[in-house]
Design a protein around this motif. Structure first.
Motif, PDB file in Angstrom:
ATOM      1  N   THR A 279       0.832  -1.206   0.000  1.00  0.00           N
ATOM      2  CA  THR A 279       0.000   0.000   0.000  1.00  0.00           C
ATOM      3  C   THR A 279       0.865   1.254   0.000  1.00  0.00           C
ATOM      4  O   THR A 279       0.574   2.234  -0.699  1.00  0.00           O
ATOM      5  CB  THR A 279      -0.911  -0.010   1.244  1.00  0.00           C
ATOM      6  OG1 THR A 279      -1.606  -1.254   1.261  1.00  0.00           O
ATOM      7  CG2 THR A 279      -1.897   1.130   1.225  1.00  0.00           C
ATOM      8  N   ARG A 280       1.945   1.235   0.787  1.00  0.00           N
ATOM      9  CA  ARG A 280       2.835   2.398   0.804  1.00  0.00           C
ATOM     10  C   ARG A 280       3.419   2.666  -0.570  1.00  0.00           C
ATOM     11  O   ARG A 280       3.506   3.815  -1.013  1.00  0.00           O
ATOM     12  CB  ARG A 280       3.978   2.166   1.786  1.00  0.00           C
ATOM     13  CG  ARG A 280       3.537   2.311   3.220  1.00  0.00           C
ATOM     14  CD  ARG A 280       4.661   1.854   4.138  1.00  0.00           C
ATOM     15  NE  ARG A 280       4.563   2.594   5.381  1.00  0.00           N
ATOM     16  CZ  ARG A 280       5.484   3.409   5.877  1.00  0.00           C
ATOM     17  NH1 ARG A 280       6.651   3.545   5.276  1.00  0.00           N
ATOM     18  NH2 ARG A 280       5.274   4.062   6.987  1.00  0.00           N
ATOM     19  N   LYS A 281       3.800   1.589  -1.262  1.00  0.00           N
ATOM     20  CA  LYS A 281       4.324   1.788  -2.611  1.00  0.00           C
ATOM     21  C   LYS A 281       3.228   2.281  -3.540  1.00  0.00           C
ATOM     22  O   LYS A 281       3.399   3.248  -4.272  1.00  0.00           O
ATOM     23  CB  LYS A 281       4.856   0.449  -3.167  1.00  0.00           C
ATOM     24  CG  LYS A 281       6.240   0.086  -2.717  1.00  0.00           C
ATOM     25  CD  LYS A 281       6.817  -1.019  -3.600  1.00  0.00           C
ATOM     26  CE  LYS A 281       6.558  -2.380  -3.008  1.00  0.00           C
ATOM     27  NZ  LYS A 281       7.175  -3.468  -3.789  1.00  0.00           N
TER      28      LYS A 281
ATOM     29  N   LEU B 161       1.249   6.397   0.622  1.00  0.00           N
ATOM     30  CA  LEU B 161       0.669   6.719   1.930  1.00  0.00           C
ATOM     31  C   LEU B 161       0.671   5.452   2.769  1.00  0.00           C
ATOM     32  O   LEU B 161       0.571   4.343   2.243  1.00  0.00           O
ATOM     33  CB  LEU B 161      -0.796   7.172   1.772  1.00  0.00           C
ATOM     34  CG  LEU B 161      -1.060   8.519   1.089  1.00  0.00           C
ATOM     35  CD1 LEU B 161      -2.549   8.667   0.789  1.00  0.00           C
ATOM     36  CD2 LEU B 161      -0.570   9.663   1.969  1.00  0.00           C
ATOM     37  N   ASP B 162       0.738   5.623   4.080  1.00  0.00           N
ATOM     38  CA  ASP B 162       0.608   4.474   4.951  1.00  0.00           C
ATOM     39  C   ASP B 162      -0.868   4.070   5.013  1.00  0.00           C
ATOM     40  O   ASP B 162      -1.743   4.933   4.964  1.00  0.00           O
ATOM     41  CB  ASP B 162       1.125   4.836   6.348  1.00  0.00           C
ATOM     42  CG  ASP B 162       1.284   3.596   7.204  1.00  0.00           C
ATOM     43  OD1 ASP B 162       2.348   2.941   7.086  1.00  0.00           O
ATOM     44  OD2 ASP B 162       0.342   3.272   7.954  1.00  0.00           O
TER      45      ASP B 162
ATOM     46  N   THR C 189       5.689  -2.639  -7.766  1.00  0.00           N
ATOM     47  CA  THR C 189       4.687  -3.394  -7.001  1.00  0.00           C
ATOM     48  C   THR C 189       4.444  -4.769  -7.579  1.00  0.00           C
ATOM     49  O   THR C 189       4.114  -5.699  -6.852  1.00  0.00           O
ATOM     50  CB  THR C 189       3.327  -2.661  -7.007  1.00  0.00           C
ATOM     51  OG1 THR C 189       3.062  -2.236  -8.348  1.00  0.00           O
ATOM     52  CG2 THR C 189       3.341  -1.488  -6.061  1.00  0.00           C
ATOM     53  N   ARG C 190       4.549  -4.875  -8.926  1.00  0.00           N
ATOM     54  CA  ARG C 190       4.245  -6.187  -9.510  1.00  0.00           C
ATOM     55  C   ARG C 190       4.860  -6.322 -10.886  1.00  0.00           C
ATOM     56  O   ARG C 190       5.165  -5.331 -11.552  1.00  0.00           O
ATOM     57  CB  ARG C 190       2.734  -6.425  -9.566  1.00  0.00           C
ATOM     58  CG  ARG C 190       1.960  -5.318 -10.236  1.00  0.00           C
ATOM     59  CD  ARG C 190       0.447  -5.622 -10.256  1.00  0.00           C
ATOM     60  NE  ARG C 190      -0.237  -4.687 -11.152  1.00  0.00           N
ATOM     61  CZ  ARG C 190      -1.529  -4.710 -11.435  1.00  0.00           C
ATOM     62  NH1 ARG C 190      -2.315  -5.624 -10.897  1.00  0.00           N
ATOM     63  NH2 ARG C 190      -2.049  -3.829 -12.265  1.00  0.00           N
TER      64      ARG C 190
ATOM     65  N   PRO D 127       4.729   2.656  -9.063  1.00  0.00           N
ATOM     66  CA  PRO D 127       3.795   3.730  -8.709  1.00  0.00           C
ATOM     67  C   PRO D 127       4.524   5.065  -8.614  1.00  0.00           C
ATOM     68  O   PRO D 127       5.677   5.133  -8.162  1.00  0.00           O
ATOM     69  CB  PRO D 127       3.268   3.307  -7.333  1.00  0.00           C
ATOM     70  CG  PRO D 127       3.505   1.833  -7.282  1.00  0.00           C
ATOM     71  CD  PRO D 127       4.779   1.614  -8.039  1.00  0.00           C
ATOM     72  N   THR D 128       3.855   6.117  -9.057  1.00  0.00           N
ATOM     73  CA  THR D 128       4.451   7.455  -9.047  1.00  0.00           C
ATOM     74  C   THR D 128       3.396   8.492  -8.674  1.00  0.00           C
ATOM     75  O   THR D 128       2.200   8.251  -8.786  1.00  0.00           O
ATOM     76  CB  THR D 128       4.990   7.833 -10.455  1.00  0.00           C
ATOM     77  OG1 THR D 128       3.896   7.751 -11.383  1.00  0.00           O
ATOM     78  CG2 THR D 128       6.087   6.903 -10.911  1.00  0.00           C
TER      79      THR D 128
END
Ligand SMILES: Cc1cc2nc3c(=O)[nH]c(=O)nc-3n(C[C@H](O)[C@H](O)[C@H](O)COP(=O)(O)OP(=O)(O)OC[C@H]3O[C@@H](n4cnc5c(N)ncnc54)[C@H](O)[C@@H]3O)c2cc1C
Ligand SMILES: Cc1cc2nc3c(=O)[nH]c(=O)nc-3n(C[C@H](O)[C@H](O)[C@H](O)COP(=O)(O)OP(=O)(O)OC[C@H]3O[C@@H](n4cnc5c(N)ncnc54)[C@H](O)[C@@H]3O)c2cc1C
Lengths: 364, 364
Positions: free
Chosen positions: B153-155, B159-160, B277-278, B300-301
C-alpha cells in the motif's frame, strides 16, 4: 513405448487420444469408420458456405469448470445461449414453459409468484409417478401436457408418454420466471471456429496418427499388442451375442435457403403438427453472416444410426450383460455414449473420458 | 441527422459511439488525443511480436451477463482465470491470502474450518474501522498485515494504510478455502484477439468516423451544434477552475526476454521488496506461443497520467463541485472513469456507458 488404438474420433476418443499422447507420451492411432473426425459433433461448411452440423444441432453447455477449462486449450469461444420456441395452437411461444408461455397462451398477465398457484390448480394428483405422462400431468396439468409434450414425445420416441419411463421427461423443466434460455448452465459457449476445428487442434500432436474410413474389425489384428479405447457400440463389439441394444434414430434433412434468416431463434419445436420434431437454423448458433441460411429438419425414425438409447428397464438389463463382458475384456477400455449405452451430453462424455484417463494414468 | 462528438476512444467512448450509430442511426465522430483507440485497454504486438498491454495488464472479469453479452458481439473469448502470487519472506505464495498461503508461510496443515479460528486468534480488536490498516488488522492480525499489505500500500499510494480510507482495502479479500483465483466473477475471459481488435470491431460502422491524435480543444469549435460524450478528465474540461483532482500514477517498464517463460503465473506481487509493485507476464493472459516473453514492471508514481483517483473525502468533495458544473452544461454527457473521478473496472465502465445510452435513447 506405449502403443494405443483409439476406436472413434468423437469426443470420447479425441479426449483420450490427446491425453494419452500429451501426458503419457504414448504413441496413439485414432481410427473412425466415418470419413471425418469429431463424431456426431462434426460440423462443416456446406455447398453454399454455411457452417452446419451434419448430425443435428450441437449446443455446448456445461457446469463443469474442469471440462470447460480442458476444452479451452483447443478453442476460443463464442458466447451463445440457446433459445427455443414451440409452435403451439398456431403461436410461437417459449419452451421450456415459463411465465411468458402461460401468459401468452392464456391471455393472462400473471406475475412469477402467481404462476406456481396457477400450475397447482391444474395439476392432476398422481398416486405414484412412474411414466413420463405422470411427471408432466402432476406438475402442470393435462392441457399443457397435451399441447407441449404428448405429440412431441410420440414423434420423438414412437411411444406414448404413458409408456415411457419418468426419467425421459426429467429433462424438460418448467419455470415460473421469464428466463427463456433453453439451458441454465454456467458455461454456454460454442467453439468459435466450430467443433471440427477444435477436434483438429486436439488431435494435432506428433504422436497421434488419424486414419479415417477404417473400421475396428479391419485393423484389430494389427493392434493385438496395443491397449484399446473403444467408443463404438458395445453390443457390436461383442457381435450382438445377446441381441442388439435398441436405439431411436433420426433422419436429418438439410436445406439451404436463398434468404438471410428463416426463424427468430436457433431452434423451433413442432410438438403438435408436422412429421419433424424441430427445425434448427445454424446461423443463430454460429453467428455466421451470410446471404443464405441453412436449416436442419429432424425426423425421428426407428431405423438408422444409433442416437438415443431407449430408456426402458429391459434395455438397461441387456446393457448390463454386455458391460459384464466388457469388464472381463483385457486391454480394452469402453468409453463414450455408445459404449455406455447412455444418452450423454458432450460435456458429460468429456468428463467421463478425463476420468478414464486419470484411472489409466494412476494405474501405471 | 443526429450529430455526435465522442471524446475518448476507450471503453466509455467506444460503447457510446457504437450504440449511437447502430441503434439511433446517428453520425458519430470519435476523437482521441492518443495515437490509438482502446484507451487504457490498448494492446499491441511489440517489436518482438509479443502481444502486450501498453498501459499495464488488463484482465476482463464481470458478473454482468448483459455486459458480457454486449461485448460478445465484437469478440470471441479465451477462457482465462487470473492467478497472482506474492513474494513474501522469500517465498512465492498465493494472494489473496487463502488456506494454502497460511499453511505454506506458517508450516501448518489447517483445514478450511480451522482457518477462521486461526485468523480470529490473531485479529486485533478495533473499536471503529476507519482506515485501510483497521480493515486488515481487525481481520487477519498485524503480522499478515505487515507481510502483505503495509509495504504494498505504501508503494502503491505513497501513503501508509493508516492514512487511507477503509474503502481502498475493501478490494483485498481473504479466503478460507484453497481457491487461488484472483477474481471470482462468473465471466472471466480475455478477448480472443486482444482488446484493440475488439475495439476495431465496435468502431467499424459506416457512420462512425475515428480521428486520432486530436484533442477536444482543437475541434470543439467544429462541433458546436453536436451533442458531446466526454470521457476525459472532468477537471480538465472545466480548465481546473477549482484546482486539479489528485491522481496516483504509474510508470510502466516493458521488457522482452529471450526465453519462453519468466514466472509461473500472470502476475507476481512484491509487497515487501523492490520499488515496483508487480510484474506481469502477458503470455499467461493471452495464451500466445512465442520463443520470447514480454513483462511489465509497474512503478507507482505521484506524477504522470491519471490512473487511480486518490480515495480521500476532500477529493470526493472537490469532484462534487465539478459534477455540479457538469450537470449544468448542456449538450455534454460525462461518462467513464476520468469524467466520474472513480476507479472503475472495464465492465463497470461498459455498464455505465450502456446505462447512459438508455437514458439518451429514452429522452428522444
Ligand atoms: C441429434 C443429436 C443432438 C445432440 N445435441 C447435443 C447438444 O446440443 N449438446 C450436447 O452436449 N450433446 C448433444 N448430443 C450428444 C453428443 O452428440 C454426444 O454427447 C457426443 O457426440 C458423444 O461423443 P462420443 O465420442 O461418445 O460418440 P460419437 O460422437 O458418436 O463418436 C463415436 C465415433 O466412433 C465411431 N465408431 C463407432 N464404431 C466404430 C468402429 N467399429 N470402428 C471405427 N469407428 C467406429 C463412429 O463413427 C463415431 O464417429 C446430441 C446427440 C444427438 C444424436
Ligand atoms: C494499471 C491499470 C490496470 C487496470 N487493470 C484492469 C483490469 O485488470 N481489469 C479491469 O476491468 N479494469 C482494469 N483497469 C481499469 C480500466 O483501465 C478502465 O476501467 C477503463 O480503461 C476505463 O475506460 P474509459 O473509457 O473510462 O477511460 P480510458 O480508457 O482512460 O479512455 C479515455 C480516453 O479519452 C482520451 N481523452 C481524454 N481527454 C481527452 C481530450 N481532451 N481529447 C481527446 N481525447 C481525450 C484519453 O486519451 C483516453 O484514451 C486498469 C486500470 C489501470 C490504470
Amino acid at each position: 513405448m506405449d502403443r494405443w488404438l483409439v476406436v472413434g474420433a468423437g469426443f470420447a476418443g479425441a479426449v483420450l487420444a490427446e491425453r494419452l499422447a500429451s501426458q503419457l507420451g504414448a504413441l496413439v492411432t485414432v481410427i473412425d469408420r466415418r470419413p471425418h473426425i469429431a463424431g456426431n459433433a462434426y460440423d462443416r461448411r456446406d455447398a453454399a458456405g454455411v457452417l452446419m452440423h451434419q448430425y443435428g444441432p450441437h449446443i455446448f453447455h456445461t457446469n463443469s469448470e474442469a471440462v470447460f477449462e480442458y476444452l479451452s486449450q483447443f478453442t476460443a469461444w463464442r458466447f451463445y445461449e440457446h433459445r427455443v420456441l414451440a409452435v403451439v395452437d398456431g403461436q410461437l411461444t417459449p419452451i421450456p414453459i415459463n411465465l411468458t408461455t402461460v401468459n401468452q397462451l392464456y391471455g393472462l398477465s400473471l406475475e412469477p409468484d402467481e404462476l406456481e398457484a396457477w400450475f397447482a390448480a391444474r395439476a392432476e394428483p398422481v398416486a405414484e409417478i412412474c411414466t413420463s405422462e405422470d411427471v408432466v400431468v402432476s406438475r402442470v396439468g393435462r392441457e399443457l401436457y397435451e399441447k407441449f409434450f404428448r405429440g412431441y414425445t410420440r414423434k420423438q420416441w414412437g411411444l406414448d408418454p404413458s409408456e415411457l419411463d419418468k426419467s425421459v421427461t426429467a429433462r424438460v423443466p418448467v419455470r415460473t420466471d421469464r428466463d427463456d434460455r433453453y439451458f441454465q448452465d454456467r458455461f454456454q459457449f460454442m467453439p468459435r471456429d466450430g467443433y471440427t476445428a477444435m477436434f483438429e487442434q486436439m488431435l494435432n500432436h506428433p504422436s497421434i496418427e488419424v486414419r479415417l474410413g477404417v473400421d475396428y474389425k479391419e485393423v484389430a489384428g494389427e493392434f493385438e499388442d496395443a491397449q484399446v479405447i473403444f467408443t463404438g457400440p458395445i453390443d457390436e463389439f461383442f457381435d450382438f451375442r445377446f441381441g442388439a441394444l435398441p436405439y431411436r434414430s433420426l433422419r436429418f434433412e438439410h436445406v439451404t435457403l436463398d434468404q438471410e434468416q428463416f426463424q427468430p431463434v436457433g431452434t423451433v419445436n413442432y410438438p403438435q403438427t408436422e412429421a419433424y420434431t424441430r427445425i434448427t437454423e445454424y446461423k443463430h448458433l454460429t453467428g455466421q453472416e451470410h446471404p443464405k441460411t441453412t436449416l436442419t429438419y429432424e425426423y425421428p425414425t426407428a431405423e438408422g444410426d444409433p442416437y438415443y438409447p431407449i430408456p426402458r428397464a429391459e434395455n438397461r438389463a441387456l446393457y448390463k450383460r454386455y458391460e459384464a463382458l466388457a469388464l472381463e475384456t483385457p486391454r480394452v477400455h469402453f468409453v463414450g455414449r455408445l459404449a455406455s449405452y447412455q444418452y450423454y451430453n458432450m460435456d458429460q462424455v468429456v468428463a467421463q473420458a478425463l476420468a478414464t484417463f486419470r484411472r489409466i494414468a494412476e494405474a501405471r
